[in-house]
Design a protein around this motif. Sequence first.
Motif, PDB file in Angstrom:
ATOM      1  N   ARG A 307       1.167  -1.027   0.014  1.00 24.05           N
ATOM      2  CA  ARG A 307      -0.147  -0.010   0.167  1.00 24.05           C
ATOM      3  C   ARG A 307       0.947   1.212   0.247  1.00 24.05           C
ATOM      4  O   ARG A 307       1.308   1.417   1.061  1.00 24.05           O
ATOM      5  N   TRP A 308       1.118   2.032  -1.199  1.00 24.79           N
ATOM      6  CA  TRP A 308       1.973   3.086  -1.357  1.00 24.79           C
ATOM      7  C   TRP A 308       3.423   2.709  -0.653  1.00 24.79           C
ATOM      8  O   TRP A 308       3.800   3.446   0.169  1.00 24.79           O
ATOM      9  N   GLN A 309       3.812   1.618  -1.121  1.00 22.96           N
ATOM     10  CA  GLN A 309       5.079   1.021  -0.327  1.00 22.96           C
ATOM     11  C   GLN A 309       6.274   1.850  -1.118  1.00 22.96           C
ATOM     12  O   GLN A 309       6.455   1.643  -2.560  1.00 22.96           O
ATOM     13  N   LYS A 310       7.412   2.401  -0.611  1.00 24.29           N
ATOM     14  CA  LYS A 310       8.600   2.777  -1.179  1.00 24.29           C
ATOM     15  C   LYS A 310       9.383   1.580  -1.434  1.00 24.29           C
ATOM     16  O   LYS A 310       9.763   0.782  -0.455  1.00 24.29           O
ATOM     17  N   CYS A 319       5.393   1.128  -5.082  1.00 26.45           N
ATOM     18  CA  CYS A 319       4.336   0.311  -5.802  1.00 26.45           C
ATOM     19  C   CYS A 319       3.011   0.610  -4.783  1.00 26.45           C
ATOM     20  O   CYS A 319       2.999   0.789  -3.607  1.00 26.45           O
ATOM     21  N   ASP A 320       2.185   0.286  -5.705  1.00 20.47           N
ATOM     22  CA  ASP A 320       0.820   0.322  -4.831  1.00 20.47           C
ATOM     23  C   ASP A 320      -0.306  -0.864  -5.509  1.00 20.47           C
ATOM     24  O   ASP A 320      -0.379  -1.096  -6.698  1.00 20.47           O
ATOM     25  N   THR A 321      -1.024  -1.581  -4.659  1.00 26.97           N
ATOM     26  CA  THR A 321      -1.758  -2.800  -5.213  1.00 26.97           C
ATOM     27  C   THR A 321      -3.159  -1.995  -5.709  1.00 26.97           C
ATOM     28  O   THR A 321      -4.130  -2.987  -6.249  1.00 26.97           O
ATOM     29  N   ARG A 344       8.149   7.135 -14.706  1.00 27.23           N
ATOM     30  CA  ARG A 344       8.517   5.886 -15.227  1.00 27.23           C
ATOM     31  C   ARG A 344       7.371   5.296 -14.523  1.00 27.23           C
ATOM     32  O   ARG A 344       7.292   5.014 -13.457  1.00 27.23           O
ATOM     33  N   PHE A 345       6.858   4.254 -15.721  1.00 24.60           N
ATOM     34  CA  PHE A 345       5.560   3.490 -15.014  1.00 24.60           C
ATOM     35  C   PHE A 345       5.841   1.999 -15.319  1.00 24.60           C
ATOM     36  O   PHE A 345       5.949   1.594 -16.512  1.00 24.60           O
ATOM     37  N   VAL A 346       5.841   1.003 -14.528  1.00 23.27           N
ATOM     38  CA  VAL A 346       6.007  -0.343 -14.377  1.00 23.27           C
ATOM     39  C   VAL A 346       4.699  -0.827 -14.224  1.00 23.27           C
ATOM     40  O   VAL A 346       4.244  -1.032 -13.038  1.00 23.27           O
ATOM     41  N   ALA A 428       2.544  -8.455  -6.341  1.00 22.76           N
ATOM     42  CA  ALA A 428       2.883  -9.611  -5.458  1.00 22.76           C
ATOM     43  C   ALA A 428       4.407 -10.094  -6.001  1.00 22.76           C
ATOM     44  O   ALA A 428       4.937 -10.700  -5.292  1.00 22.76           O
ATOM     45  N   ASP A 429       4.560 -10.173  -7.472  1.00 21.33           N
ATOM     46  CA  ASP A 429       5.758 -10.445  -7.976  1.00 21.33           C
ATOM     47  C   ASP A 429       7.016 -10.016  -7.588  1.00 21.33           C
ATOM     48  O   ASP A 429       7.970 -10.464  -8.079  1.00 21.33           O
ATOM     49  N   LEU A 430       6.970  -8.827  -6.989  1.00 23.56           N
ATOM     50  CA  LEU A 430       8.219  -8.042  -6.893  1.00 23.56           C
ATOM     51  C   LEU A 430       9.171  -8.906  -5.770  1.00 23.56           C
ATOM     52  O   LEU A 430       8.536  -9.243  -4.846  1.00 23.56           O
TER      53      LEU A 430
END
Length: 433
Positions: A307-310, A319-321, A344-346, A428-430
């Motif tokens: 959740r808005w995790q650095k 990242c954010d779910t 940049r957007f992954v 989740a794959d990170l």
Amino acid sequence: MNYQETIDYLYSRLPVFQNIGARAFKPGLHTTLQLCKHLGDPQEKYKTIHVGGTNGKGSTSHMLASVLQEAGYKVGLYTSPHLKSFTERIKVNGTRVDEDFICEFTAVNKSYIESLSPSFFEVTVAMAFAYFEKCNVDIAVIEVGMGGRLDSTNVITPVLSVITNVSYDHTQFLGDTLGKIAFEKSGIIKPDVRAVISERQDKEITDVFDQASSERNAGIRYGSDLFETVNARHDNGKLSLDIRDRATNVTVYEDLKLDLAGIYQLKNICGVITAIDSLRKTGLQISKEAVFQGLSSVVANTGLKGRWQKLSDSPLAYCDTAHNYAGVSYTMQQFKSIPSNQKRFVIGFVADKDISAILKLFPTDGKYYFCQPSNMRALNASDLQQEALKVGLYGSVYPDVNIALETAILESNPDDTIYVGGSTFVVADLNQL
């Protein structure tokens, strides 16, 4: 069976929604009720809080669990889906369910499970209820899987029902209007049980909730009617704010710090504060100190991730779910507000979702790294690239999120920023989580 064999059995034997989507969707409570009866109705042995809604129900569940832990209660927490490990779904005071319990539960109940042919979700809900009984919890926070009315978790009679909000998601199951979706969400409102709605929204939605509350004598309260957030700012990685009582204009919580720092938590927090107030009315003892400490320590207390995790500082990456239009609109608002040389957007998505509107939320001047989750429902990254081109988003295709992120970092200057998301399963794959 050992733990891995047990998990493989559950995944292979039972339909899993996060893997195959609609084919695993099994609405209705009959099978879950049968499972629970077979187990001795463990869900009736402790107090429960039921949390539903389109966005924010996971964050709200974790915040309530953290506050209750700080208040001295032994707290069960059931959420879904998991990011890394199945054990994330079932926790007691932030500690994941024992692998041995999962093996024992499955072995003991295997014949009965096979005779019922339940879904994966139905079994995991019953497993959670049984584990919470075994651990002798004082109270359990139960997050709805999908909808509410026909969701497997809706076999409980909670001391409080919480609904965060309503927006479009899973429309093929819940309905194609906000009113229809609200009707499904309102199914967790129970007769003579207090209900909290975090946000007052359009009349089409509130009419449904008000009618359900009136019919069931639920005493509904809207968090956004009772409280407002003021002086919100980011401070040392936390979201700091004051909570003001709208009726008296008195600040009831000053300099409250949330370690869940996404700005969309401003939508959730008034519901959380209202829920805490409602829980006190049921007899639970929750001090102000427990609220302050609990809301500042959600990640430490519950293990919540994504959740808005650095992910990194240089370049700054989050990242954010968030995975539907309303959720992504908030994360884009926050991400766009960060000063940056190049954004940049992954991103990646599942295939059984209309993403055309969601893609329009992303800026056309960004650099894109299209990927796909390892999940069986994944939208092929090349197909995503083609869909993105239709709205002016340009980028390259990568086989998974980690290669895409690694490339984005290598191509970045220190003052660039990177966003990773689009799907819970991409996050989740990170490897860093």
